[in-house]
Design a protein around this motif. Structure first.
Motif, PDB file in Angstrom:
ATOM      1  N   LEU A 199      -3.186  -7.704  -7.222  1.00  0.00           N
ATOM      2  CA  LEU A 199      -4.641  -7.607  -7.177  1.00  0.00           C
ATOM      3  C   LEU A 199      -5.129  -6.994  -5.873  1.00  0.00           C
ATOM      4  CD1 LEU A 199      -5.531 -11.003  -8.883  1.00  0.00           C
ATOM      5  CD2 LEU A 199      -5.862  -8.707  -9.825  1.00  0.00           C
ATOM      6  N   SER A 200      -4.462  -7.296  -4.764  1.00  0.00           N
ATOM      7  CA  SER A 200      -4.877  -6.683  -3.503  1.00  0.00           C
ATOM      8  C   SER A 200      -4.590  -5.179  -3.516  1.00  0.00           C
ATOM      9  CB  SER A 200      -4.184  -7.359  -2.317  1.00  0.00           C
ATOM     10  OG  SER A 200      -2.781  -7.191  -2.371  1.00  0.00           O
ATOM     11  N   GLU A 201      -3.488  -4.774  -4.140  1.00  0.00           N
ATOM     12  CA  GLU A 201      -3.197  -3.350  -4.266  1.00  0.00           C
ATOM     13  C   GLU A 201      -4.237  -2.660  -5.147  1.00  0.00           C
ATOM     14  OE1 GLU A 201       0.138  -1.436  -3.093  1.00  0.00           O
ATOM     15  OE2 GLU A 201      -0.961  -2.738  -1.712  1.00  0.00           O
ATOM     16  N   ILE A 202      -4.579  -3.270  -6.273  1.00  0.00           N
ATOM     17  CA  ILE A 202      -5.597  -2.686  -7.149  1.00  0.00           C
ATOM     18  C   ILE A 202      -6.921  -2.560  -6.410  1.00  0.00           C
ATOM     19  CG2 ILE A 202      -6.993  -3.142  -9.213  1.00  0.00           C
ATOM     20  CD1 ILE A 202      -4.441  -4.370 -10.466  1.00  0.00           C
ATOM     21  N   ASP A 203      -7.275  -3.569  -5.637  1.00  0.00           N
ATOM     22  CA  ASP A 203      -8.503  -3.534  -4.850  1.00  0.00           C
ATOM     23  C   ASP A 203      -8.482  -2.366  -3.865  1.00  0.00           C
ATOM     24  OD1 ASP A 203     -10.954  -4.316  -3.696  1.00  0.00           O
ATOM     25  OD2 ASP A 203      -9.941  -5.616  -2.251  1.00  0.00           O
ATOM     26  N   MET A 261       0.851  -1.183   0.000  1.00  0.00           N
ATOM     27  CA  MET A 261       0.000   0.000   0.000  1.00  0.00           C
ATOM     28  C   MET A 261       0.886   1.231   0.000  1.00  0.00           C
ATOM     29  SD  MET A 261      -3.134   0.604  -0.297  1.00  0.00           S
ATOM     30  CE  MET A 261      -3.881   2.176  -0.534  1.00  0.00           C
ATOM     31  N   SER A 262       0.291   2.363  -0.337  1.00  0.00           N
ATOM     32  CA  SER A 262       1.093   3.560  -0.555  1.00  0.00           C
ATOM     33  C   SER A 262       1.646   4.136   0.743  1.00  0.00           C
ATOM     34  CB  SER A 262       0.236   4.618  -1.253  1.00  0.00           C
ATOM     35  OG  SER A 262      -0.826   4.975  -0.419  1.00  0.00           O
ATOM     36  N   LEU A 263       2.641   4.952   0.602  1.00  0.00           N
ATOM     37  CA  LEU A 263       3.292   5.594   1.736  1.00  0.00           C
ATOM     38  C   LEU A 263       2.335   6.584   2.385  1.00  0.00           C
ATOM     39  CD1 LEU A 263       5.957   6.032   3.296  1.00  0.00           C
ATOM     40  CD2 LEU A 263       6.491   7.804   1.623  1.00  0.00           C
ATOM     41  N   VAL A 264       2.193   6.483   3.712  1.00  0.00           N
ATOM     42  CA  VAL A 264       1.321   7.388   4.452  1.00  0.00           C
ATOM     43  C   VAL A 264       2.151   8.540   4.991  1.00  0.00           C
ATOM     44  CG1 VAL A 264      -0.232   7.627   6.425  1.00  0.00           C
ATOM     45  CG2 VAL A 264      -0.276   5.536   5.054  1.00  0.00           C
ATOM     46  N   LEU A 265       1.953   9.715   4.438  1.00  0.00           N
ATOM     47  CA  LEU A 265       2.712  10.892   4.850  1.00  0.00           C
ATOM     48  C   LEU A 265       1.898  11.830   5.728  1.00  0.00           C
ATOM     49  CD1 LEU A 265       4.354  11.723   1.396  1.00  0.00           C
ATOM     50  CD2 LEU A 265       5.438  10.582   3.334  1.00  0.00           C
ATOM     51  N   ALA A 320     -10.671  -3.181   7.930  1.00  0.00           N
ATOM     52  CA  ALA A 320     -11.118  -3.547   6.588  1.00  0.00           C
ATOM     53  C   ALA A 320     -10.423  -2.677   5.533  1.00  0.00           C
ATOM     54  CB  ALA A 320     -12.632  -3.377   6.482  1.00  0.00           C
ATOM     55  N   PRO A 321     -10.066  -3.256   4.375  1.00  0.00           N
ATOM     56  CA  PRO A 321     -10.369  -4.629   3.978  1.00  0.00           C
ATOM     57  C   PRO A 321      -9.292  -5.661   4.322  1.00  0.00           C
ATOM     58  CG  PRO A 321      -9.466  -3.461   2.105  1.00  0.00           C
ATOM     59  CD  PRO A 321      -9.495  -2.465   3.247  1.00  0.00           C
ATOM     60  N   ARG A 322      -8.173  -5.235   4.871  1.00  0.00           N
ATOM     61  CA  ARG A 322      -7.047  -6.162   5.040  1.00  0.00           C
ATOM     62  C   ARG A 322      -7.168  -7.036   6.271  1.00  0.00           C
ATOM     63  NH1 ARG A 322      -1.245  -3.775   4.256  1.00  0.00           N
ATOM     64  NH2 ARG A 322      -0.878  -5.974   3.837  1.00  0.00           N
ATOM     65  N   GLU A 341       1.190   2.141 -11.514  1.00  0.00           N
ATOM     66  CA  GLU A 341       2.313   1.199 -11.530  1.00  0.00           C
ATOM     67  C   GLU A 341       1.807  -0.240 -11.548  1.00  0.00           C
ATOM     68  OE1 GLU A 341       6.158  -0.055  -8.766  1.00  0.00           O
ATOM     69  OE2 GLU A 341       5.049   1.783  -8.345  1.00  0.00           O
ATOM     70  N   GLU A 342       0.836  -0.553 -10.700  1.00  0.00           N
ATOM     71  CA  GLU A 342       0.311  -1.910 -10.672  1.00  0.00           C
ATOM     72  C   GLU A 342      -0.391  -2.285 -11.964  1.00  0.00           C
ATOM     73  OE1 GLU A 342       1.176  -3.974  -8.478  1.00  0.00           O
ATOM     74  OE2 GLU A 342       2.058  -2.538  -7.077  1.00  0.00           O
ATOM     75  N   LEU A 343      -1.128  -1.353 -12.532  1.00  0.00           N
ATOM     76  CA  LEU A 343      -1.852  -1.658 -13.762  1.00  0.00           C
ATOM     77  C   LEU A 343      -0.918  -1.807 -14.961  1.00  0.00           C
ATOM     78  CD1 LEU A 343      -4.900   0.755 -13.366  1.00  0.00           C
ATOM     79  CD2 LEU A 343      -4.907  -1.752 -13.153  1.00  0.00           C
TER      80      LEU A 343
END
Length: 311
Positions: free
Chosen positions: A276-280, A1-5, A60-62, A305-307
């Motif tokens: 797929l989990s990142e795209i979700d 998942m993306s960096l939380v700044l 959620a969702p992880r 990037e994922e796509l």
């Protein structure tokens, strides 16, 4: 998942400090927000000459509350059994390792003096040897009681559900929503192909659970800490029994493939598991209200990037 700044809007530093004082460190006086990590928020909380590293995981969702507690309790059990590569969480006064603070589940670990290797350092042969040794120790450890088993993170109908969600135009939840929706819709055929292959491989993995081992899930450089005792792994929220290849993705891209005994089918499975989990998660992110913050722009880059990845 993306960096939380960005500092979270749904909990204050004072609320974090009070929770830590109530459950772990009575002398806790202040919490300093740290713009670190992936998918979670972090603080340094100090008091009485002690500092703690505090993590707030949203569910959620992880996760569920139970799955997150099982992961952190499992990491502590591995450390108690002598696995020194684990930077283990500390139990609260209740004996549990997570505390529900409404905005998510709080956990703490000791504050360790050390540093995270850069991506370049993490690719150096000497460092890769250390990581391989750490993972060998983890994969050879006895599984703690109650450790969750890996399961597919998106269902067989994921691609069809996403296609239906992105067919409704435009997305008006924020300034980046429509760009995200368009990108997802344009890659519908690829997502359908990836989802089908993912579940073929997941069925294969699930048929061989007797060979599964404890896995960290994300042992990339950002979850590594080098201190006076050597290399340790942090952030154990993804701990699960799984094929060992779950921990190999970053090692393969770093050039350690010739030193791994990795089955290509399982390597492909966990590359798809991540994608797929990142795209979700990105789809959920941009379908929800957002403001165009730095985090939002970082997330959009992650989605593209994922796509764009090829399998």
């Amino acid at each position: 998942m993306s960096l939380v700044l960005s500092r979270p809007s749904f909990i204050t530093d004072d609320a974090v400090a009070r929770a830590v004082a109530a459950h772990w460190l009575p002398e806790a006086a202040e919490a300093d927000y740290l713009p670190w990590g992936f998918g979670a928020h972090h603080w340094r909380v100090a008091g009485g000459g002690t500092s703690l590293f505090v993590t707030l995981d949203q569910l959620a969702p992880r996760h569920t509350a139970a799955s997150l507690e099982a992961a952190y309790a499992g990491a502590a059990a591995l450390a108690d059994a002598g696995l020194g590569v684990v930077c283990a969480p500390l139990p609260a006064r209740t004996g549990r390792f997570t505390v529900d603070v409404g905005a998510g589940m709080l956990s703490v670990t000791p504050w360790l003096e050390g540093r995270t290797p850069t991506e370049a350092e993490a690719r150096e042969p000497g460092h890769l040897r250390e990581v391989l040794a750490v993972l060998a120790a983890l994969h050879g450890a006895a599984s703690p009681d109650g450790l969750r088993r890996w399961a597919p993170r998106v269902g067989p109908g994921f691609a069809d559900e996403l296609r239906a969600r992105t067919a409704a135009r435009p997305w008006t939840s924020g300034p980046l929503a429509e760009e995200a929706r368009t990108a997802l819709a344009d890659h519908g055929d690829a997502i359908t192909r990836w989802t089908g292959r993912y579940h073929q491989l997941a069925d294969l993995a699930l048929a061989h659970q007797d060979s599964w081992v404890p896995t960290h899930g994300e042992p990339h450089h950002a979850n590594q800490l080098v201190d006076a005792h050597g290399l340790r792994l942090v952030d154990w929220e993804s701990l699960a029994l799984a094929p060992r290849e779950r921990d190999y993705a970053d090692l393969l891209t770093a050039g350690a493939g010739d030193r791994l005994h990795a089955g290509p089918a399982m390597v492909e499975l966990f590359a798809l598991d991540w994608r797929l989990s990142e795209i979700d998660e990105y789809a959920r992110w941009f379908a929800a209200p957002h403001t165009g913050s730095d985090d939002d722009h970082t997330a959009l880059e992650g989605l593209h990037e994922e796509l764009s990845a090829a399998l």
